[in-house]
Design an enzyme around this catalytic site. Structure first.
Site, PDB file in Angstrom:
ATOM      1  N   SER A 261       0.854  -1.194   0.000  1.00 51.80           N
ATOM      2  CA  SER A 261       0.000   0.000   0.000  1.00 51.80           C
ATOM      3  C   SER A 261       0.885   1.238   0.000  1.00 51.80           C
ATOM      4  CB  SER A 261      -0.863   0.035   1.260  1.00 51.80           C
ATOM      5  OG  SER A 261      -0.067   0.359   2.385  1.00 51.80           O
ATOM      6  N   ASP A 262       0.407   2.325  -0.586  1.00 56.31           N
ATOM      7  CA  ASP A 262       1.100   3.579  -0.323  1.00 56.31           C
ATOM      8  C   ASP A 262       0.864   3.893   1.153  1.00 56.31           C
ATOM      9  OD1 ASP A 262       2.536   5.892  -0.398  1.00 56.31           O
ATOM     10  OD2 ASP A 262       1.527   6.736  -2.147  1.00 56.31           O
ATOM     11  N   TRP A 263       1.739   4.717   1.709  1.00 56.81           N
ATOM     12  CA  TRP A 263       1.719   4.948   3.154  1.00 56.81           C
ATOM     13  C   TRP A 263       0.421   5.662   3.566  1.00 56.81           C
ATOM     14  CZ3 TRP A 263       5.178   2.059   1.594  1.00 56.81           C
ATOM     15  CH2 TRP A 263       6.262   1.637   2.347  1.00 56.81           C
ATOM     16  N   GLY A 265      -2.508   4.477   2.565  1.00 58.06           N
ATOM     17  CA  GLY A 265      -3.453   4.317   1.460  1.00 58.06           C
ATOM     18  C   GLY A 265      -4.467   3.211   1.680  1.00 58.06           C
TER      19      GLY A 265
END
Ligand code: BGC
Length: 740
Positions: A261-263, A265
Site C-alpha cells: 500500500s502507499d503509506w 493508502g
C-alpha cells in the site's frame, strides 16, 4: 532492526542443519517449494504480522523461523535518510547520506535504455549497502498536466517511452537482490485531493495510456513489488482495488510479486483482504495509540483481520496467498545470500549520476549557436538566480534526500570556467529560503535583504559587460513548486522570475536560461532569450552536469519526455474540465475527459495552437541529417513484421548523439486514433562526418489499439504510416504499408 547479525544467524542455522535442512531454508530447493514449506510452519499470528508494518518502513519477518525483517526505503532518486522507528523524525544516523541521482524526468529525457540500466544498478547498490530490501520506486504515472506536483518523479507523458525506460531500471535495481516497487499504481496523475480523487476513465484510455508502463515494469522488468496509489478508481481505493489489482495486475498480467500500500493508502479491512493488497504500510496511527501498546496491531490487515478469522467470518485462503507473496519477496531479496553487497557514495555512483544528468539535460533553444560557451582569458560570466546556489536534493516530499555532497550550479560553473573567466553572481530574485524536509536541513543560509527591484537592478547592472549571462531558475521542490501532496498553481515561473529574465534580456543578447524543474513552465520571454536549457533536478552532480553542457564538454542529447505547452489552456486535461476539482475532504469524481489525447497525441491534431516545445524535442551542438526512410515491404500479414531503415549522418563538426524516433499512425480506423504514436526510438552516437543506419521493426502490437468492447488489443487491416522523426513535431520522413 535488521542488522547483518540476523542474516549471519540464518547462515548458521542453515549450515549447521546439514542434511536435515528444512526445505524453507534449503537453498538448493526452488523458491516456490520453500515458500510452501515456510507457510506450512507459520502460525496465524505470524502470518498476520508479516503482512503489515512494524515501523515506518519495515515489516517483521518470522523470528522463530529465522526469516528476517523486510526493510523498504524511498526512492526513487536516492536512498532516503533513516527516520525513527515510528516517527517522521530523523534517526540521527551519521552514515545514511547517499548519492542523489537525477530525477526520473531527467532519466526519461535521456531516451537511453543504457542510462536506465546504469541508474537502476547504481541506486540498487546504494539500497543494498544500506540494508534495504525494497526500493519504493520507480514512478511511472503519466504526465497529464504540468501542474502535477510529482511529475518530476515520473517518466513523462508517453506510455511507450516510460514503459521502455522503466524496464532496465527495475532489472538494474533487482540485480542487487533489492526489489523495485513500481509506483503509484494507478491513475495518480495529480496531488490535490490525492486520497479522495475518484478517477473516471474509459477502458481504452486506461489500457492505452495509463497502464502500459506498469505492465512493462511487471512483465518485461519482472518487478517484484508494486505500490497501490492513494486515489480511487471505480469508487475503490487503488490500494485495494478489485479492478486494477485483482483483475488486471494479478489476473491479466500474472504478477507474482507483492502489492504494497502507499503509506496511509489502506482504508478498509474487507477490501484489503479481498482485493489484492499484500502488505499494509504507513496507516495513520495517530489516534490509534491511546491505550494500545502497539498501534500497528490496529492496522486494517492486523487486528481487525485476525478477529474476522478467529470469529470464523472469513477463512485463511486470502491470507495464505498474501503471505506466499511476502515470502517470495523475502526469498528474492533478504533471504538471497548470493546477492551482492552493494556500495554507497562510490565514485562510480557519482560518475553515473553525472553521466545520466549530462544525457538528460535538454537544449531547448540555441539561436546563433550561443552555446557552447567560448571562454577566453578575462571573460566575464554573470550567473543569476537562486537555483544556482540552492540545494535541490532536500524537499519535494518523500523523495527528499540527505546527500553526501551536492555540486551547486554556481560551483560547477566556477570549477569549469574559473581559471580563465571572472565569475560574478547575482541573486536576481528570492524564492524559497527554508531548505528543510522531514528534519534533513541543507544548512544553507539563503536569507536576502534586498528588495525585488534592487535585486533586478543589481543583476542588470552586472549583466551589461558580461560575455555570458547564465540565469539559473525554475521551480524548487517547495510547496506548490514540484512537491508531493500539492500541485502547482500556475504554469508560470514563481517569484517574479519572468521580470528578472526580461530585464536581463533587455540589456544582453548573450543570455542563457537554465530552467531547473520537473515540469513544463511558461516562457513568455522566449523570443528575447537566445538559449534555453531544461536542466531538471539532477541531484548530487547538478553543477558539474550543467557546466559539462554549457561548456560543450558534453554535447547535449536529451529530448523532452513531455510537451511544453505555451499556455495551460492548451493542455487537454484543462481544456476539457477541471483536472482536480476543488480541494475537498469528500470523494471528488474526476473524469479524464481528455481520454487518450494526452500530450503530443493532442497537439498533433491542433492546427492553431503549437506547443512551446514538443514532445521529443531537443537540440545538439552538432547537426544530424536524416536520409529517406526505406521500408522492406509494402504489405504485412498479422503475424509478420516490416522493417524501416533510415540513414542518419552527423554533418556538424563535433561528436554528438541523436535519438531517432519512430511513430506509427493508422490512416483509417473504426475508433478515432491519434495521428501518430511513439513505437520505437534509438539513440546513436556519431563522430563528425560519420553516419549509420538505424533499423526499426514494426509488428502487429505496434499497430493495435485497445478495443473496449472486445476488451482486447486489435490491429485493423488497412494502411499505416511510419514516421521517422527527430521530435514529435519534426518528422524527417514517412513510409507506408498495408496490414492485410
Ligand atoms: C508517497 C510514496 C512514498 C511513501 C513512503 C507516500 O506518501 O506517496 O511515494 O514511497 O510515502 O515514504
Amino acid at each position: 532492526m535488521k542488522i547483518i547479525g540476523i542474516v549471519t544467524g540464518l547462515f548458521i542455522v542453515s549450515a549447521s542443519l546439514g542434511a536435515q535442512t528444512p526445505v524453507y531454508l534449503d537453498e538448493t530447493k526452488p523458491i516456490e517449494d520453500r515458500v510452501e514449506d515456510a507457510l506450512g510452519r507459520m502460525t496465524l499470528e505470524e502470518k498476520i504480522a508479516m503482512i503489515h508494518a512494524q515501523s515506518k518502513f519495515s515489516s517483521p519477518g518470522v523470528q522463530r523461523l529465522g526469516i528476517p525483517e523486510i526493510w523498504t526505503t524511498d526512492g526513487p532518486h536516492g536512498i532516503r535518510a533513516e527516520v525513527r522507528w515510528d516517527e517522521w523524525v530523523q534517526a540521527g544516523w551519521t552514515n545514511d547520506s547517499c548519492v542523489a541521482f537525477p530525477a526520473l524526468t531527467c532519466l526519461a529525457a535521456t531516451w537511453n535504455e543504457e542510462m536506465a540500466a546504469l541508474y537502476g544498478k547504481s541506486i540498487g547498490e546504494e539500497a543494498r549497502y544500506r540494508e534495504k530490501d525494497v526500493l519504493l520506486g520507480p514512478g511511472v504515472n503519466i504526465y497529464r498536466t504540468p501542474l502535477n506536483g510529482r511529475n518530476f518523479e515520473y517518466m513523462g507523458e508517453d506510455p511507450y517511452l516510460a514503459g521502455t525506460m522503466v524496464v532496465p531500471y527495475v532489472r538494474g535495481v533487482q540485480s542487487n537482490g533489492v526489489a523495485a516497487c513500481v509506483k503509484h499504481y494507478a491513475l495518480n496523475n495529480h496531488e490535490v485531493n490525492r486520497h479522495n480523487t475518484n478517477v473516471i476513465v474509459d477502458d481504452r484510455t486506461l489500457y492505452e495510456i495509463y497502464l502500459p508502463a506498469f505492465k512493462a515494469a511487471v512483465q518485461e522488468g519482472g518487478a517484484w513489488a508494486i505500490m497501490g496509489s492513494y486515489n480511487l478508481y471505480k469508487d475503490m481505493h487503488c490500494c485495494h482495488n478489485e479492478y486494477t489489482l485483482d483483475r488486471i495486475l494479478k489476473g491479466e498480467w500474472g504478477f507474482d510479486g507483492v502489492v504494497i500500500s502507499d503509506w496511509g493508502g489502506t482504508h478498509n479491512t474487507d477490501q484489503a483482504i479481498a482485493n489484492g493488497l499484500d502488505m499494509e504500510f504507513g496507516t495513520w496511527t495517530n489516534g490509534l495509540h491511546n491505550g494500545i501498546t502497539n498501534s500497528y496491531d490496529s492496522y486494517f490487515l492486523a487486528g481487525p483481520y485476525i478477529e474476522k478469522i478467529r470469529k470464523g467470518e472469513i477463512g485463511t485462503e486470502e491470507l495464505d496467498e498474501k503471505v506466499r507473496r511476502v515470502l517470495r519477496l523475502a526469498y528474492r531479496t533478504v533471504m538471497d545470500r548470493t546477492r551482492p553487497l552493494g556500495s554507497l557514495c562510490s565514485e562510480a555512483h557519482y560518475a553515473a549520476a553525472r553521466k545520466i544528468a549530462g544525457e538528460g539535460i535538454v537544449l531547448l533553444k540555441n539561436d546563433g549557436g550561443l552555446l557552447p560557451m567560448e571562454i577566453h582569458d578575462g571573460s566575464k560570466i554573470l550567473v543569476v538566480g537562486e537555483n544556482a546556489i540552492k540545494m535541490m536534493t532536500v524537499g519535494g516530499g518523500s523523495s527528499s534526500l540527505k546527500v553526501q555532497r551536492e555540486i551547486l550550479p554556481l560551483d560547477g560553473i566556477r570549477e569549469r570556467f574559473g581559471d580563465k573567466a571572472e565569475i560574478v553572481y547575482e541573486r536576481g530574485y528570492v524564492g524559497d529560503v527554508t531548505g528543510e524536509y522531514n528534519g534533513v536541513t541543507t544548512g544553507q543560509d539563503l536569507s536576502e535583504s534586498r528588495s525585488p527591484e534592487q535585486l533586478i537592478a543589481d543583476a542588470v547592472e552586472a549583466a551589461a559587460d558580461a560575455d555570458y549571462v547564465i540565469f539559473v531558475g525554475g521551480l524548487n521542490k517547495s510547496d506548490h513548486q514540484d512537491c508531493e501532496d500539492a500541485d502547482r498553481t500556475e504554469l508560470g515561473l514563481p517569484y517574479g522570475q519572468d521580470d528578472v529574465i526580461e530585464a536581463l534580456a533587455a540589456v544582453t543578447d548573450r543570455l542563457v536560461v537554465v530552467n531547473v524543474s520537473g515540469n513544463a513552465v511558461a516562457m513568455p520571454w522566449i523570443d528575447d532569450v537566445p538559449a534555453v536549457l531544461q536542466a531538471w533536478y539532477i541531484g548530487s552532480e547538478a553543477g558539474h552536469a550543467i557546466a559539462d553542457v554549457l561548456s560543450g564538454d558534453v554535447n547535449p542529447s536529451g529530448k523532452l519526455p513531455f510537451t511544453f505547452p505555451e499556455r495551460l489552456e492548451d493542455v487537454p486535461a484543462h481544456i476539457f474540465g477541471d483536472y482536480t476539482g476543488v480541494a475537498s475532504r469528500d470523494t471528488v469524481d474526476i473524469e479524464y475527459k481528455d481520454g487518450i489525447y494526452v500530450g503530443y497525441r493532442w497537439t498533433d491534431m491542433q492546427k492553431k495552437t503549437k506547443p512551446l516545445f514538443a514532445f521529443g524535442h531537443g537540440l545538439s551542438y552538432t547537426e544530424f541529417e536524416y536520409g529517406k526512410p526505406v521500408i522492406d515491404r509494402k504489405e504485412m500479414t498479422s503475424d509478420g513484421t516490416v522493417t524501416v531503415s533510415v540513414r542518419i549522418a552527423n554533418t556538424g563538426d563535433r561528436e554528438g548523439k541523436e535519438t531517432v524516433q519512430m511513430y506509427v499512425g493508422d490512416r483509417k480506423s473504426s475508433l478515432p486514433r491519434p495521428l501518430k504514436e511513439l513505437k520505437g526510438f534509438r539513440k546513436v552516437s556519431l563522430a563528425p562526418g560519420e553516419s549509420t543506419v538505424v533499423t526499426f521493426t514494426v509488428d502487429e502490437d505496434d499497430l493495435a489499439f485497445f478495443d473496449p468492447d472486445r476488451h482486447e488489443w486489435v490491429a485493423e487491416p488497412g494502411v499505416f504510416d511510419v514516421y521517422i522523426a527527430s521530435a514529435s513535431d519534426d518528422v524527417r520522413g514517412k513510409v507506408s504499408f498495408e496490414l492485410k
